[in-house]
Design a protein around this motif. Structure first.
Motif, PDB file in Angstrom:
ATOM      1  N   GLY A 101       0.638  -1.521   0.012  1.00 48.42           N
ATOM      2  CA  GLY A 101      -0.261   0.056   0.218  1.00 48.42           C
ATOM      3  C   GLY A 101       0.658   1.516  -0.145  1.00 48.42           C
ATOM      4  N   ILE A 102       0.174   2.365  -0.043  1.00 47.65           N
ATOM      5  CA  ILE A 102       1.004   4.145   0.329  1.00 47.65           C
ATOM      6  C   ILE A 102       0.398   4.865   1.294  1.00 47.65           C
ATOM      7  N   ILE A 103       0.968   4.779   2.376  1.00 48.51           N
ATOM      8  CA  ILE A 103       1.071   5.626   3.108  1.00 48.51           C
ATOM      9  C   ILE A 103       1.059   8.159   2.737  1.00 48.51           C
ATOM     10  N   GLU A 104       0.193   7.997   2.419  1.00 47.02           N
ATOM     11  CA  GLU A 104      -0.238   9.214   2.175  1.00 47.02           C
ATOM     12  C   GLU A 104       0.542  10.358   2.898  1.00 47.02           C
ATOM     13  N   ASN A 105       0.389  10.366   3.654  1.00 48.34           N
ATOM     14  CA  ASN A 105       1.391  10.998   4.992  1.00 48.34           C
ATOM     15  C   ASN A 105       2.258  10.982   5.603  1.00 48.34           C
ATOM     16  N   TYR A 106       2.957  10.039   4.554  1.00 46.66           N
ATOM     17  CA  TYR A 106       3.966   9.460   6.123  1.00 46.66           C
ATOM     18  C   TYR A 106       5.055  10.668   6.078  1.00 46.66           C
ATOM     19  N   GLU A 107       5.385  11.663   4.787  1.00 50.90           N
ATOM     20  CA  GLU A 107       6.524  12.885   4.866  1.00 50.90           C
ATOM     21  C   GLU A 107       6.247  13.649   6.329  1.00 50.90           C
ATOM     22  N   GLU A 108       4.722  14.042   6.763  1.00 47.69           N
ATOM     23  CA  GLU A 108       4.777  14.532   8.264  1.00 47.69           C
ATOM     24  C   GLU A 108       5.397  14.199   8.655  1.00 47.69           C
ATOM     25  N   LEU A 109       4.604  12.429   8.956  1.00 44.96           N
ATOM     26  CA  LEU A 109       5.419  11.384  10.246  1.00 44.96           C
ATOM     27  C   LEU A 109       6.763  11.445   9.984  1.00 44.96           C
ATOM     28  N   ARG A 110       7.230  10.926   8.962  1.00 47.75           N
ATOM     29  CA  ARG A 110       8.128  11.077   9.224  1.00 47.75           C
ATOM     30  C   ARG A 110       9.328  12.540   9.849  1.00 47.75           C
ATOM     31  N   GLU A 111       9.169  13.272   9.520  1.00 56.10           N
ATOM     32  CA  GLU A 111       9.405  15.329   9.903  1.00 56.10           C
ATOM     33  C   GLU A 111       9.392  14.751  11.580  1.00 56.10           C
ATOM     34  N   LEU A 113       9.407  11.845  13.017  1.00 52.23           N
ATOM     35  CA  LEU A 113      10.013  10.865  14.117  1.00 52.23           C
ATOM     36  C   LEU A 113      11.283  11.049  14.029  1.00 52.23           C
ATOM     37  N   LYS A 114      11.816  11.704  13.297  1.00 49.57           N
ATOM     38  CA  LYS A 114      12.948  12.762  12.720  1.00 49.57           C
ATOM     39  C   LYS A 114      13.430  13.798  14.079  1.00 49.57           C
ATOM     40  N   VAL A 115      12.769  14.679  14.422  1.00 52.01           N
ATOM     41  CA  VAL A 115      12.267  15.350  15.040  1.00 52.01           C
ATOM     42  C   VAL A 115      12.412  13.977  16.619  1.00 52.01           C
ATOM     43  N   ALA A 116      12.037  12.987  16.589  1.00 50.65           N
ATOM     44  CA  ALA A 116      11.486  12.242  18.377  1.00 50.65           C
ATOM     45  C   ALA A 116      13.198  11.428  17.786  1.00 50.65           C
ATOM     46  N   GLY A 117      14.249  11.850  17.415  1.00 54.45           N
ATOM     47  CA  GLY A 117      15.794  11.121  16.959  1.00 54.45           C
ATOM     48  C   GLY A 117      15.947   9.438  16.694  1.00 54.45           C
ATOM     49  N   TYR A 118      14.581   8.755  15.701  1.00 49.61           N
ATOM     50  CA  TYR A 118      14.444   8.637  14.407  1.00 49.61           C
ATOM     51  C   TYR A 118      15.467   8.339  12.981  1.00 49.61           C
ATOM     52  N   GLU A 119      15.926   7.745  13.109  1.00 56.97           N
ATOM     53  CA  GLU A 119      16.637   7.486  11.973  1.00 56.97           C
ATOM     54  C   GLU A 119      16.160   6.465  10.653  1.00 56.97           C
ATOM     55  N   PHE A 120      16.305   7.120   9.888  1.00 53.30           N
ATOM     56  CA  PHE A 120      15.996   6.393   8.658  1.00 53.30           C
ATOM     57  C   PHE A 120      16.927   5.793   7.592  1.00 53.30           C
ATOM     58  N   LEU A 121      17.194   4.606   7.156  1.00 53.68           N
ATOM     59  CA  LEU A 121      17.732   4.394   6.169  1.00 53.68           C
ATOM     60  C   LEU A 121      17.204   3.716   4.569  1.00 53.68           C
ATOM     61  N   SER A 122      16.269   3.897   4.679  1.00 51.15           N
ATOM     62  CA  SER A 122      15.551   4.236   3.052  1.00 51.15           C
ATOM     63  C   SER A 122      14.611   5.229   3.171  1.00 51.15           C
ATOM     64  N   GLN A 123      13.911   5.233   1.815  1.00 50.47           N
ATOM     65  CA  GLN A 123      13.390   6.576   1.397  1.00 50.47           C
ATOM     66  C   GLN A 123      11.855   6.207   1.247  1.00 50.47           C
ATOM     67  N   THR A 124      11.362   4.641   1.810  1.00 52.06           N
ATOM     68  CA  THR A 124      10.100   4.613   1.799  1.00 52.06           C
ATOM     69  C   THR A 124       9.156   5.059   2.848  1.00 52.06           C
ATOM     70  N   ASP A 125       8.043   4.842   2.326  1.00 54.17           N
ATOM     71  CA  ASP A 125       6.716   5.193   3.319  1.00 54.17           C
ATOM     72  C   ASP A 125       6.289   4.104   4.631  1.00 54.17           C
ATOM     73  N   THR A 126       6.757   2.968   4.056  1.00 52.85           N
ATOM     74  CA  THR A 126       6.475   1.495   4.813  1.00 52.85           C
ATOM     75  C   THR A 126       8.081   2.426   6.544  1.00 52.85           C
ATOM     76  N   GLU A 127       9.158   2.330   6.310  1.00 44.82           N
ATOM     77  CA  GLU A 127      10.145   2.883   7.824  1.00 44.82           C
ATOM     78  C   GLU A 127       9.485   3.516   8.399  1.00 44.82           C
ATOM     79  N   VAL A 128       8.491   4.705   7.937  1.00 40.52           N
ATOM     80  CA  VAL A 128       7.439   5.510   8.954  1.00 40.52           C
ATOM     81  C   VAL A 128       6.574   4.702   9.617  1.00 40.52           C
ATOM     82  N   VAL A 129       6.468   3.554   9.314  1.00 37.85           N
ATOM     83  CA  VAL A 129       5.322   2.715   9.936  1.00 37.85           C
ATOM     84  C   VAL A 129       5.919   2.124  10.848  1.00 37.85           C
ATOM     85  N   VAL A 130       6.952   1.836  10.792  1.00 41.85           N
ATOM     86  CA  VAL A 130       7.870   0.617  11.604  1.00 41.85           C
ATOM     87  C   VAL A 130       8.634   0.997  12.904  1.00 41.85           C
ATOM     88  N   HIS A 131       9.039   2.556  12.610  1.00 39.37           N
ATOM     89  CA  HIS A 131       9.221   3.615  13.717  1.00 39.37           C
ATOM     90  C   HIS A 131       8.359   3.776  14.363  1.00 39.37           C
TER      91      HIS A 131
END
Length: 234
Positions: A101-111, A113-131
């Protein structure tokens, strides 16, 4: 289209997951991956570009086994075809997820989570979900409840399979806008994006409805609907 296979059993599920992926090859994909929880309660993962055969060869070169696992074939949407963007994705070393599937609000969630200290190792929307699941696990002792809280934040479509080394003996699934089916066995249960992937192990299926969340163990399957009411299946 991406494909999902997962299972929890009293036997090694590697070959079951790989055969499930082979049966989903008709969907088209650019990479494949598999993660299992081994007997030492460690998640081991292999991801490869190309065909399922490349994944098989990768596992054969450095064998690992497990009785709980998830596997995936990916057709690139967010992020180019690459091993780093392939599923399963992990948050740390103890939580893994596959997602269609596709998470439409992943960019907002990604930012966020970054503020919360999570490091992203991919460009996927899925990594937002696991974090997000990992973040919610800091507030609850239940993997299922963490997934329920996570999907409240997701806009778009998803079918999810989640395993955690801190919650052995469980496989959690959820769906909205992307199909997911549970295969019912004896002392083992499975998930897949298409029942065709599971005909090797069962002919009994539970088709999840929109918004359903399921918790699978070797002994039972519990399903909750979008209103968090438990659903009874015959």
């Amino acid at each position: 289209m991406c494909g999902i296979v997962g299972g929890i059993a009293q036997r090694n599920v590697n070959e079951i997951l790989l055969e499930g992926l082979r049966r989903l090859e008709y969907r088209g994909y650019d990479s494949a991956g598999l993660a299992v929880l081994n007997d030492a309660n460690v998640i081991e993962r292999c991801r490869r570009m190309g065909k399922v055969k490349e994944l098989e060869d990768g596992i054969a070169a450095a064998p690992f086994f497990g009785k709980t696992g998830i596997a995936h074939t990916r057709w690139a949407t967010h992020g180019k075809p690459s091993e780093e963007n392939s599923h399963p994705h992990m948050s740390g070393e103890r939580l893994a997820i596959v997602h269609n599937g596709i998470i439409e609000n992943y960019e907002e969630l990604r930012e966020e989570l970054k503020v919360a200290g999570y490091e992203f190792l991919s460009q996927t929307d899925t990594e937002v979900v696991v974090h997000l699941v990992h973040q919610n696990l800091q507030k609850t002792s239940s993997l299922t409840d963490a997934v329920k809280e996570t999907i409240k934040r997701l806009d778009g479509a998803y079918a999810l399979g989640v395993i955690s080394a801190d919650h052995p003996g469980k496989l959690v699934a959820a769906r909205h806008g992307s199909p997911l089916v549970i295969g019912v066995g004896s002392g083992e249960h499975f998930i897949a994006s298409d029942q065709l992937a599971l005909l090797q192990v069962t002919d009994r299926f539970i088709f999840l409805n929109e918004g359903d969340v399921a918790e699978l163990t070797t002994d039972h399957v519990h399903v909750w609907d979008k209103d968090n009411a438990e659903v009874v299946h015959d």
